[in-house]
Design a protein around this motif. Structure first.
Motif, PDB file in Angstrom:
ATOM      1  N   TRP A  19      29.598 -24.887  45.277  1.00 50.18           N
ATOM      2  CA  TRP A  19      30.816 -24.050  45.292  1.00 50.18           C
ATOM      3  C   TRP A  19      30.508 -22.553  45.251  1.00 50.18           C
ATOM      4  O   TRP A  19      31.190 -21.742  45.868  1.00 50.18           O
ATOM      5  CB  TRP A  19      31.648 -24.489  44.094  1.00 50.18           C
ATOM      6  CG  TRP A  19      32.774 -23.629  43.638  1.00 50.18           C
ATOM      7  CD1 TRP A  19      34.057 -23.644  44.105  1.00 50.18           C
ATOM      8  CD2 TRP A  19      32.743 -22.675  42.568  1.00 50.18           C
ATOM      9  NE1 TRP A  19      34.823 -22.743  43.397  1.00 50.18           N
ATOM     10  CE2 TRP A  19      34.041 -22.143  42.454  1.00 50.18           C
ATOM     11  CE3 TRP A  19      31.754 -22.214  41.698  1.00 50.18           C
ATOM     12  CZ2 TRP A  19      34.369 -21.175  41.517  1.00 50.18           C
ATOM     13  CZ3 TRP A  19      32.073 -21.257  40.762  1.00 50.18           C
ATOM     14  CH2 TRP A  19      33.370 -20.748  40.677  1.00 50.18           C
ATOM     15  N   CYS A  20      29.433 -22.182  44.555  1.00 55.15           N
ATOM     16  CA  CYS A  20      29.239 -20.756  44.256  1.00 55.15           C
ATOM     17  C   CYS A  20      28.595 -20.005  45.418  1.00 55.15           C
ATOM     18  O   CYS A  20      27.875 -20.571  46.241  1.00 55.15           O
ATOM     19  CB  CYS A  20      28.401 -20.579  42.986  1.00 55.15           C
ATOM     20  SG  CYS A  20      26.657 -21.013  43.181  1.00 55.15           S
ATOM     21  N   ASP A  21      28.859 -18.681  45.439  1.00 54.56           N
ATOM     22  CA  ASP A  21      28.163 -17.762  46.348  1.00 54.56           C
ATOM     23  C   ASP A  21      27.055 -17.034  45.606  1.00 54.56           C
ATOM     24  O   ASP A  21      26.121 -16.533  46.216  1.00 54.56           O
ATOM     25  CB  ASP A  21      29.155 -16.721  46.899  1.00 54.56           C
ATOM     26  CG  ASP A  21      30.321 -17.384  47.615  1.00 54.56           C
ATOM     27  OD1 ASP A  21      30.106 -17.862  48.735  1.00 54.56           O
ATOM     28  OD2 ASP A  21      31.431 -17.452  47.043  1.00 54.56           O
ATOM     29  N   ALA A  22      27.232 -16.900  44.291  1.00 54.84           N
ATOM     30  CA  ALA A  22      26.241 -16.204  43.454  1.00 54.84           C
ATOM     31  C   ALA A  22      26.053 -17.002  42.174  1.00 54.84           C
ATOM     32  O   ALA A  22      26.946 -17.745  41.754  1.00 54.84           O
ATOM     33  CB  ALA A  22      26.731 -14.798  43.124  1.00 54.84           C
ATOM     34  N   LEU A  23      24.878 -16.814  41.573  1.00 52.40           N
ATOM     35  CA  LEU A  23      24.541 -17.673  40.440  1.00 52.40           C
ATOM     36  C   LEU A  23      23.674 -16.930  39.434  1.00 52.40           C
ATOM     37  O   LEU A  23      22.812 -16.125  39.829  1.00 52.40           O
ATOM     38  CB  LEU A  23      23.830 -18.881  41.044  1.00 52.40           C
ATOM     39  CG  LEU A  23      22.557 -19.475  40.552  1.00 52.40           C
ATOM     40  CD1 LEU A  23      22.919 -20.658  39.670  1.00 52.40           C
ATOM     41  CD2 LEU A  23      21.775 -20.010  41.755  1.00 52.40           C
ATOM     42  N   PHE A  24      23.960 -17.188  38.140  1.00 55.50           N
ATOM     43  CA  PHE A  24      23.132 -16.627  37.061  1.00 55.50           C
ATOM     44  C   PHE A  24      22.616 -17.779  36.209  1.00 55.50           C
ATOM     45  O   PHE A  24      23.336 -18.737  35.966  1.00 55.50           O
ATOM     46  CB  PHE A  24      23.956 -15.724  36.134  1.00 55.50           C
ATOM     47  CG  PHE A  24      24.428 -14.468  36.790  1.00 55.50           C
ATOM     48  CD1 PHE A  24      23.665 -13.312  36.744  1.00 55.50           C
ATOM     49  CD2 PHE A  24      25.637 -14.438  37.471  1.00 55.50           C
ATOM     50  CE1 PHE A  24      24.089 -12.148  37.359  1.00 55.50           C
ATOM     51  CE2 PHE A  24      26.078 -13.283  38.092  1.00 55.50           C
ATOM     52  CZ  PHE A  24      25.295 -12.141  38.031  1.00 55.50           C
ATOM     53  N   ILE A  25      21.383 -17.609  35.750  1.00 53.15           N
ATOM     54  CA  ILE A  25      20.876 -18.515  34.723  1.00 53.15           C
ATOM     55  C   ILE A  25      20.491 -17.659  33.526  1.00 53.15           C
ATOM     56  O   ILE A  25      19.747 -16.678  33.669  1.00 53.15           O
ATOM     57  CB  ILE A  25      19.684 -19.331  35.240  1.00 53.15           C
ATOM     58  CG1 ILE A  25      20.164 -20.224  36.386  1.00 53.15           C
ATOM     59  CG2 ILE A  25      19.062 -20.150  34.110  1.00 53.15           C
ATOM     60  CD1 ILE A  25      19.139 -21.146  36.951  1.00 53.15           C
ATOM     61  N   SER A  26      21.018 -18.025  32.358  1.00 52.12           N
ATOM     62  CA  SER A  26      20.621 -17.328  31.130  1.00 52.12           C
ATOM     63  C   SER A  26      20.016 -18.341  30.175  1.00 52.12           C
ATOM     64  O   SER A  26      20.468 -19.489  30.107  1.00 52.12           O
ATOM     65  CB  SER A  26      21.829 -16.632  30.490  1.00 52.12           C
ATOM     66  OG  SER A  26      22.549 -17.526  29.676  1.00 52.12           O
ATOM     67  N   THR A  27      18.997 -17.899  29.452  1.00 52.90           N
ATOM     68  CA  THR A  27      18.305 -18.837  28.565  1.00 52.90           C
ATOM     69  C   THR A  27      17.703 -18.129  27.365  1.00 52.90           C
ATOM     70  O   THR A  27      17.282 -16.972  27.481  1.00 52.90           O
ATOM     71  CB  THR A  27      17.176 -19.570  29.351  1.00 52.90           C
ATOM     72  OG1 THR A  27      16.551 -20.538  28.481  1.00 52.90           O
ATOM     73  CG2 THR A  27      16.098 -18.620  29.837  1.00 52.90           C
ATOM     74  N   PRO A  28      17.623 -18.826  26.232  1.00 56.20           N
ATOM     75  CA  PRO A  28      16.762 -18.331  25.165  1.00 56.20           C
ATOM     76  C   PRO A  28      15.314 -18.588  25.576  1.00 56.20           C
ATOM     77  O   PRO A  28      15.060 -19.495  26.382  1.00 56.20           O
ATOM     78  CB  PRO A  28      17.133 -19.207  23.962  1.00 56.20           C
ATOM     79  CG  PRO A  28      17.748 -20.437  24.516  1.00 56.20           C
ATOM     80  CD  PRO A  28      18.307 -20.089  25.872  1.00 56.20           C
ATOM     81  N   VAL A  29      14.390 -17.787  25.070  1.00 60.17           N
ATOM     82  CA  VAL A  29      12.965 -18.054  25.320  1.00 60.17           C
ATOM     83  C   VAL A  29      12.509 -19.105  24.315  1.00 60.17           C
ATOM     84  O   VAL A  29      12.619 -18.896  23.104  1.00 60.17           O
ATOM     85  CB  VAL A  29      12.123 -16.764  25.142  1.00 60.17           C
ATOM     86  CG1 VAL A  29      10.648 -17.076  25.361  1.00 60.17           C
ATOM     87  CG2 VAL A  29      12.595 -15.673  26.082  1.00 60.17           C
ATOM     88  N   TYR A  30      12.074 -20.238  24.814  1.00 57.21           N
ATOM     89  CA  TYR A  30      11.508 -21.289  23.958  1.00 57.21           C
ATOM     90  C   TYR A  30      10.076 -21.546  24.420  1.00 57.21           C
ATOM     91  O   TYR A  30       9.853 -21.831  25.614  1.00 57.21           O
ATOM     92  CB  TYR A  30      12.312 -22.590  24.074  1.00 57.21           C
ATOM     93  CG  TYR A  30      13.623 -22.599  23.320  1.00 57.21           C
ATOM     94  CD1 TYR A  30      14.026 -21.525  22.534  1.00 57.21           C
ATOM     95  CD2 TYR A  30      14.459 -23.702  23.383  1.00 57.21           C
ATOM     96  CE1 TYR A  30      15.226 -21.549  21.843  1.00 57.21           C
ATOM     97  CE2 TYR A  30      15.661 -23.738  22.692  1.00 57.21           C
ATOM     98  CZ  TYR A  30      16.044 -22.657  21.921  1.00 57.21           C
ATOM     99  OH  TYR A  30      17.235 -22.686  21.242  1.00 57.21           O
ATOM    100  N   SER A  31       9.146 -21.457  23.483  1.00 58.24           N
ATOM    101  CA  SER A  31       7.737 -21.701  23.812  1.00 58.24           C
ATOM    102  C   SER A  31       7.334 -20.898  25.045  1.00 58.24           C
ATOM    103  O   SER A  31       6.683 -21.402  25.948  1.00 58.24           O
ATOM    104  CB  SER A  31       7.480 -23.196  24.032  1.00 58.24           C
ATOM    105  OG  SER A  31       7.936 -23.929  22.922  1.00 58.24           O
TER     106      SER A  31
END
Ligand SMILES: Cc1cc2nc3c(=O)[nH]c(=O)nc-3n(C[C@H](O)[C@H](O)[C@H](O)COP(=O)(O)O)c2cc1C
Length: 189
Positions: free
Chosen positions: A74-86
């Motif tokens: 569906w999307c035209d643009a995308l973000f991924i956000s994450t905590p830093v783990y290991s």
């Protein structure tokens, strides 16, 4: 046009999730369709490496990843956000990246525009490695990676909500959003 934000923190009011909210702000202000998916609210199992997706054209595991497959289409643009783990993305995010393998034959993400956000507790705690992991996945999926003010957004924060005291980082998340939005509009025209 539509934007998808995938948030990989298991914590309510997680710092990486707050920054994602700021990155999505310009899209809300410009009338885009916005989906902000918090992985802590859904269940995405790890890839089983059954390779059934190569035969059937879709993943055979029946879980909430199918919501994400739909949102990725569906999307035209995308973000991924994450905590830093290991010194890497959270396991919730890694499950999504691995399960996107089922889309790769179709190259559904090709030409979409992406940005990344990573928050760790340590200074030099692996934020850059984590941003690189996300941008590498995006590039291998055909996503056009867009920088923020410098790179993606990296930040140092510990307790939930701490990032709200860091005006500069909040603004940097907005700038990342503005840049992704502008590149997506330019590509469309
Ligand atoms: C299992 C685990 C592993 C972690 N590993 C790192 C790490 O490698 N580097 C780092 O800087 N912080 C590490 N942290 C701290 C988190 O990245 C930090 O608390 C961050 O704010 C979490 O983001 P959030 O607020 O969006 O949940 C770790 C935390 C947990 C629970």
């Amino acid at each position: 046009m539509n934007v998808l934000g995938i948030s990989g923190t298991p914590r309510e009011n997680g710092n990486s999730d707050i920054l994602l909210g700021y990155a999505l702000k310009p899209f809300r202000e410009n009338g885009w369709g916005v989906q902000h998916i918090r992985l802590r609210e859904i269940t995405v199992q790890p890839c089983r490496a059954c390779e059934e997706c190569k035969i059937k054209g879709e993943c055979v595991i029946e879980d909430d990843m199918h919501l994400i497959y739909d949102a990725l289409r569906w999307c035209d643009a995308l973000f991924i956000s994450t905590p830093v783990y290991s010194r890497n993305v959270s396991s919730r995010v890694m499950a999504v990246l691995d399960r996107s393998y089922a889309l790769n034959n179709k190259r559904l993400l090709k030409g979409k525009v992406g940005g990344a956000i990573a928050v760790g507790r340590g200074t030099c705690g692996g934020q850059t490695i984590t941003i690189n992991a996300i941008y590498n996945w995006m590039l291998s999926s055909g996503v056009i990676c867009v920088p923020g003010e410098l790179n993606g957004v990296t930040a140092v924060a510990s307790e939930p909500g701490d990032i709200l005291k860091q005006e500069k980082r909040l603004r940097q998340a907005e700038i990342l959003g503005e840049n992704v939005l502008n590149v997506a509009l330019k590509l469309r025209s």
